[in-house]
Design an enzyme around this catalytic site. Structure first.
Site, short mmCIF file in Angstrom:
data_model
loop_
_atom_site.label_atom_id
_atom_site.label_comp_id
_atom_site.label_asym_id
_atom_site.label_seq_id
_atom_site.Cartn_x
_atom_site.Cartn_y
_atom_site.Cartn_z
CB SER A 1 -0.81 0.02 1.31
OG SER A 1 -1.77 1.28 1.34
CE1 TYR B 1 -3.44 -2.14 5.14
CE2 TYR B 1 -3.09 0.22 4.53
CZ TYR B 1 -3.53 -1.08 4.05
OH TYR B 1 -3.91 -1.43 2.87
N1 NAD Z 1 -9.15 -1.47 -1.64
C1 NAD Z 1 -7.93 -0.52 -1.37
O1 NAD Z 1 -8.21 0.57 -1.67
C2 NAD Z 1 -6.74 -0.99 -0.91
C3 NAD Z 1 -5.66 0.01 -1.21
C4 NAD Z 1 -4.53 -0.21 -0.80
C5 NAD Z 1 -4.14 -1.72 -0.50
N2 NAD Z 1 -5.27 -2.53 -0.26
C6 NAD Z 1 -4.79 -3.85 0.11
O2 NAD Z 1 -5.30 -4.72 -0.93
C7 NAD Z 1 -5.45 -6.05 -0.02
C8 NAD Z 1 -6.84 -6.79 -0.23
O3 NAD Z 1 -7.95 -5.71 0.26
P1 NAD Z 1 -9.15 -5.38 -0.37
O4 NAD Z 1 -9.08 -3.93 -0.80
O5 NAD Z 1 -9.48 -6.12 -1.41
O6 NAD Z 1 -10.18 -5.75 0.77
P2 NAD Z 1 -11.13 -6.94 1.09
O7 NAD Z 1 -11.39 -6.79 2.66
O8 NAD Z 1 -11.97 -7.28 0.34
O9 NAD Z 1 -9.90 -8.25 1.05
C9 NAD Z 1 -9.19 -8.86 2.23
C10 NAD Z 1 -9.29 -10.25 2.31
O10 NAD Z 1 -8.69 -10.95 3.13
C11 NAD Z 1 -9.33 -11.81 3.84
N3 NAD Z 1 -8.84 -11.92 5.16
C12 NAD Z 1 -8.70 -11.17 6.36
N4 NAD Z 1 -8.28 -11.95 7.27
C13 NAD Z 1 -7.64 -12.97 6.87
C14 NAD Z 1 -7.05 -14.36 7.31
N5 NAD Z 1 -6.56 -14.41 8.49
N6 NAD Z 1 -6.64 -15.30 6.65
C15 NAD Z 1 -7.13 -15.15 5.38
N7 NAD Z 1 -7.85 -14.32 4.84
C16 NAD Z 1 -8.07 -13.22 5.54
C17 NAD Z 1 -10.60 -11.47 4.11
O11 NAD Z 1 -11.68 -12.37 4.32
C18 NAD Z 1 -10.93 -10.56 2.68
O12 NAD Z 1 -11.64 -11.36 1.83
C19 NAD Z 1 -5.24 -5.78 1.38
O13 NAD Z 1 -4.02 -6.17 1.42
C20 NAD Z 1 -5.28 -4.28 1.52
O14 NAD Z 1 -4.25 -3.74 2.37
C21 NAD Z 1 -6.45 -2.30 -0.58
#
Ligand code: NAD
Length: 257
Positions: free
Chosen positions: A149, A162
């Site tokens: 991120s 984070y």
């Molecule tokens: N969406 C954004 O704007 C954004 C921006 C920067 C970084 N990210 C990163 O993208 C990645 C995905 O996030 P997202 O935005 O798709 O959100 P999301 O919440 O849809 O996806 C995260 C997934 O991780 C799973 N998870 C949580 N704890 C877990 C565990 N202990 N074991 C296995 N799975 C687990 C959740 O069930 C979920 O499906 C993350 O690493 C997040 O930090 C997202």
């Protein structure tokens, strides 16, 4: 002609550790490219729904429930991949406990349980997945991509656990890139900007989204497909000479040298 590269992803095995918004978009894209995909997530029902939709579209995708904070569970995820689909060529390490991140306030205020959980899934969990898949990637000259991120280098008044987690993921990625690059393994990290996956859309109404776009260097916010396109490139032959990089996919949200 010798150097025309292309994608060459058909038939390759891709393990996605962490589904949800971005992970499911990556699964859809890799399956559309012909990869044999395993979609792991703590929410096994959600992963199965996404995998079922991919299969209905003609792709190959197997869902596996696992907990990234648990070493035995991560080992089982990788073993189920090998047994069910084949030895992984690629791993996308993406899971994060975003519910814990909601309570990631500041140094003095944070509940240390929230801190521990954030690092257990995002940092230690990323190490566990990388350790478990690395022998396969090394044997197959494969590739690993982490979801990091821009928070890793923003410097924010909140979300410090984070940010620490994502900084550490970048360091882990660079270690893998330099340790296993000479054996043909590539490691990179993608730093997404604001990606409007369902979890984000629930939190931000249209007015907030419009304000964010107006203050940005783009015409829209991100989509899971934007991240998926970069993952597909990094896993493909076209990405063969990209190693050890932190790549922002964020509509110009940050501009780093
Ligand atoms: N969406 C954004 O704007 C954004 C921006 C920067 C970084 N990210 C990163 O993208 C990645 C995905 O996030 P997202 O935005 O798709 O959100 P999301 O919440 O849809 O996806 C995260 C997934 O991780 C799973 N998870 C949580 N704890 C877990 C565990 N202990 N074991 C296995 N799975 C687990 C959740 O069930 C979920 O499906 C993350 O690493 C997040 O930090 C997202």
């Amino acid at each position: 002609m010798d150097h025309i590269q292309g994608r060459d992803l058909a038939g390759k095995v891709a393990l996605i550790a962490g589904g949800g918004g971005i992970g499911a978009a990556v699964a859809r894209r890799l399956a559309a490219e012909g990869c044999r995909v395993v979609l792991g997530d703590k929410d096994g029902d959600g992963a199965e729904r996404d995998a079922g939709a991919i299969r209905a579209d003609g792709g190959e995708c197997m869902a596996v429930a696992y907990d990234q904070s648990d070493e035995a569970s991560v080992a089982a995820l990788v073993q189920k991949t090998v047994d069910g689909v084949g030895a992984p060529d690629f791993a996308f390490v993406n899971a994060m406990d975003m519910a814990a991140v909601e309570y990631d306030t500041d140094l003095l205020d944070i509940d240390m349980g929230v801190f521990d959980q954030t690092l257990a899934v995002g940092l230690r969990g990323s190490v566990l997945v990388a350790r478990a898949v690395m022998p396969y990637l090394a044997a197959r000259r494969g590739a690993i991509v982490f979801t990091s991120s821009d928070a890793a280098h923003f410097g924010e008044p909140c979300r410090f656990a984070y940010a620490m987690t994502k900084s550490a993921v970048n360091a882990l990625m660079r270690h893998i890139a330099s340790r296993w690059g000479p054996q043909g393994v590539r490691a990179n990290a993608i730093l997404p900007g604001i990606v409007m996956i369902p979890r984000m859309a629930e939190k931000m109404d249209e007015a907030i989204q419009s304000r964010l776009v107006a203050g940005s260097r783009s015409t829209r916010l991100g989509r899971g497909e934007d991240i998926a396109a970069m993952v597909a490139m990094l896993f493909s032959k076209d990405g063969e000479w990209v190693n050890g990089q932190t790549i922002s996919v964020n509509g110009g949200g940050t501009m780093r040298p």
